[in-house]
Design a protein around this motif. Structure first.
Motif, mmCIF file in Angstrom:
data_model
loop_
_atom_site.group_PDB
_atom_site.id
_atom_site.type_symbol
_atom_site.label_atom_id
_atom_site.label_comp_id
_atom_site.label_asym_id
_atom_site.label_seq_id
_atom_site.Cartn_x
_atom_site.Cartn_y
_atom_site.Cartn_z
ATOM 1 N N ASN A 193 7.600 -5.337 -21.921
ATOM 2 C CA ASN A 193 9.378 -5.774 -21.852
ATOM 3 C C ASN A 193 10.405 -5.232 -21.498
ATOM 4 O OD1 ASN A 193 7.200 -8.289 -21.339
ATOM 5 N ND2 ASN A 193 8.752 -9.506 -22.659
ATOM 6 N N GLU A 248 13.350 -12.097 -20.889
ATOM 7 C CA GLU A 248 13.346 -13.268 -21.421
ATOM 8 C C GLU A 248 14.616 -14.210 -20.772
ATOM 9 O OE1 GLU A 248 12.188 -13.465 -24.004
ATOM 10 O OE2 GLU A 248 10.330 -11.671 -24.497
ATOM 11 N N THR A 249 15.210 -14.081 -20.122
ATOM 12 C CA THR A 249 15.693 -14.895 -19.558
ATOM 13 C C THR A 249 16.253 -14.921 -18.217
ATOM 14 O OG1 THR A 249 18.192 -13.035 -19.218
ATOM 15 C CG2 THR A 249 17.918 -13.906 -21.314
#
Length: 592
Positions: A176, A91-92
């Motif tokens: 993920n 996500e980052t």
């Protein structure tokens, strides 16, 4: 006729019955055997499952708390107990970082389950074709399971456990999250785990700042970390990184133009700087951390007062100058912030921090005596008599065995004669000298005897530098400090320095007189003239008996720098080495 036909059927039926019965029995036997095998496999899997440690325990492994040390500007110096890089997430992270990994390791990762049977079949065919284990079919999930177990045993039981854990991972986590686990657990460099650790070692940056080229080079290491390391085998690494860039284009992650630009940026990795030059300092700070916050329960970031550039400069100069001997340097600002600490010439050879060792300061202790005289009405222009001094069996001589007769206090200080501070101590009392040392921060460590006046009572370089810091801090108290704050990885403050108001130790006129005396030492004719450079305010030399220790402590702008030189076994150095020679020169080289 009907009876005959009936008899024929009966005869045929009787003739086929034994054969049919036998076939049925074989079939039933095969079914039973198959079921028995299934039960056996099931029992075996259950046994292997029961032998597994707690899955939650595997996922949340315990490890020593890591300590990350940062300099005064927030730059990372080094870490202690760190076995993993900074946690990263899909996500980052910049997308190309995880895309490079998926492109080369498991391009259908987001489409298949825990096991990719198509890849297994392809790997088996390749292995048969080559007659050896030339390819593998493990998915990223299976590799994650393997990394969590951290076991490379080639056993069926371990493979079964891997499969169990793979299904458990994908049942509990999203794709993920599994990819996050993989990126944070994979081992690529020096026993550390995670792609962030690899990024910091290989490219001196975090995983969040990796370029497309750098991401491809790290992904290239996943096949075999040492074989494809950009440090160890840069050619192999770059060749595989080119393949990864091609795969990223083929799978639609990047454009052909981006791949071409990245390909031109591929290059061998530069080794990370040698962090041993900070080790004397971080060892010192670690003791401060433990005394400040006690036992560490989790990772912490320690923001220190170090000036990285100054530390590196000192670490470079010191071994060049002291040669076969040892040395140490402490640099401190007038408010007590320790900006540099080098405790020896080579940390790998000796971890003993000589900046904290107790040694005889010699004449560098004399300012304490002169401060007493100045507080009792004398000035730099006051006359004193330099002549032989004796009290009991104690009869020290001047270093050059010469006596100058009636001279000013300033001249006596600049030439570092021995008789004058002894006579001043006799006049004003040794208790006043010890009390002055106590006000400056070191009185409780000194012996009550006249030899202390000439520096026979041991103290550390840090202590001695602190004494001089008080003088150049306009006479206000100085308490050395090395930590400004400590936080957890999320930035929450665990400790914040809250300094108290300094106390006035010396009156302004006393300070003015003392700084004038110290300024004369570095002028032509003074024992510390070799230290003179633009911005130098003054200093003082010191040499202990038989040239065992040589010191120079001086001020440059707001920085107080203490230098010590000697031998660890207390043997004498050459008679030509005094505080005014190599130590003064080291000071000069640092500040010039």
């Amino acid at each position: 006729m009907f009876r005959k036909k009936s008899d024929t059927r009966t005869v045929n039926s009787k003739q086929q019955s034994p054969k049919t019965s036998r076939g049925l029995r074989v079939f039933v036997w095969c079914v039973d055997l198959f079921m028995l095998c299934l039960v056996g496999v099931a029992i075996y899997v259950v046994i292997i499952f029961l032998q597994m440690p707690s899955l939650d325990a595997i996922l949340h492994e315990t490890r020593p708390a890591a300590i990350v040390f940062l300099d005064k500007d927030g730059n990372e110096l080094r870490s202690s107990n760190r076995i993993m890089g900074v946690p990263v997430s899909v996500e980052t992270l910049p997308p190309h970082v995880w895309q490079a990994i998926v492109a080369i390791e498991d391009k259908r990762f987001f489409e298949h389950g825990p096991v990719e049977f198509r890849a297994i079949a392809r790997a088996m065919f390749s292995n048969l074709l080559h007659g050896r284990l030339a390819a593998g079919g493990s998915t990223i999930t299976q590799q994650t399971a393997k990394n969590i177990f951290l076991s490379r045993e080639k056993k069926i039981s371990r493979k079964v456990q891997e499969l169990i854990l793979s299904y458990w991972l994908e049942n509990r986590f999203t794709k993920n999250q599994v990819l996050d686990l993989y990126m944070n657990r994979v081992s690529l460099v020096g026993g550390m785990r995670g792609i962030d650790a690899a990024a910091r070692v290989m490219f001196q940056t975090s995983a969040n700042n990796l370029s497309i080229a750098q991401a491809a080079q790290i992904a290239a290491m996943l096949k075999a970390p040492t074989t494809y390391s950009p440090l160890v085998n840069p050619d192999k690494n770059i060749a595989r990184a080119r393949i990864i860039l091609q795969e990223m284009v083929r799978q639609g992650y990047i454009t052909l133009n981006q791949a071409r630009i990245a390909a031109r940026q591929l290059k061998p990795a530069t080794p990370a700087p040698n962090t041993n030059i900070y080790r004397y300092w971080t060892d010192f700070v670690l003791d401060e951390v433990e005394s400040t916050i006690g036992t560490l329960e989790s990772d912490v970031y320690v923001y220190t007062t170090m000036d990285m550039g100054l530390q590196e400069r000192i670490a470079d100069i010191l071994p060049q100058r002291v040669g076969e001997h040892q040395g140490a340097v402490v640099a401190m600002e007038t408010d007590g912030a320790v900006r540099a600490m080098v405790g020896g010439t080579n940390y790998q050879e000796s971890q003993f921090n000589r900046a904290l060792a107790l040694r005889q300061p010699g004449s560098s202790f004399k300012p304490v005596v002169y401060l007493v005289a100045l507080e009792n009405g004398m000035t730099p222009d006051s006359y004193v008599n330099d002549s032989p001094f004796s009290i009991g069996d104690y009869s020290p001589q001047n270093y050059n065995k010469r006596y100058y007769g009636d001279i000013t206090l300033a001249t006596a200080f600049a030439k570092s004669v021995n008789s004058v501070p002894l006579k001043l101590t006799q006049e004003f009392g040794i208790d006043n000298v010890l009390n002055m040392a106590g006000r400056l921060g070191v009185g409780n460590k000194l012996r009550r005897e006249y030899s202390t006046v000439l520096g026979a009572s041991e103290m550390s370089l840090l202590d001695l530098t602190t004494i001089y810091a008080v003088i150049w801090n306009d006479g206000y108290s100085v308490r050395p400090y090395s930590i400004t704050k400590i936080t957890d990885p999320s930035g929450n403050i665990i400790y914040q320095r809250n300094p108290s108001e300094p106390l006035q130790i010396l009156m302004p006129q006393t300070v003015d007189y003392m700084t004038d005396l110290l300024a004369d030492v570095v002028q032509v004719g003074g024992t510390g003239h070799r230290a003179m450079a633009p911005g130098v305010l003054g200093g003082k030399t010191g040499t202990s008996n038989d040239n065992r220790d040589a010191w120079f402590i001086g001020a440059w702008h707001d920085l107080i720098i203490g230098v010590w030189m000697g031998n660890d076994d207390f043997t004498s150095m050459s008679s030509k080495i005094t505080g005014g020679t190599i130590p003064a020169t080291i000071f000069h080289d640092i500040v010039k």
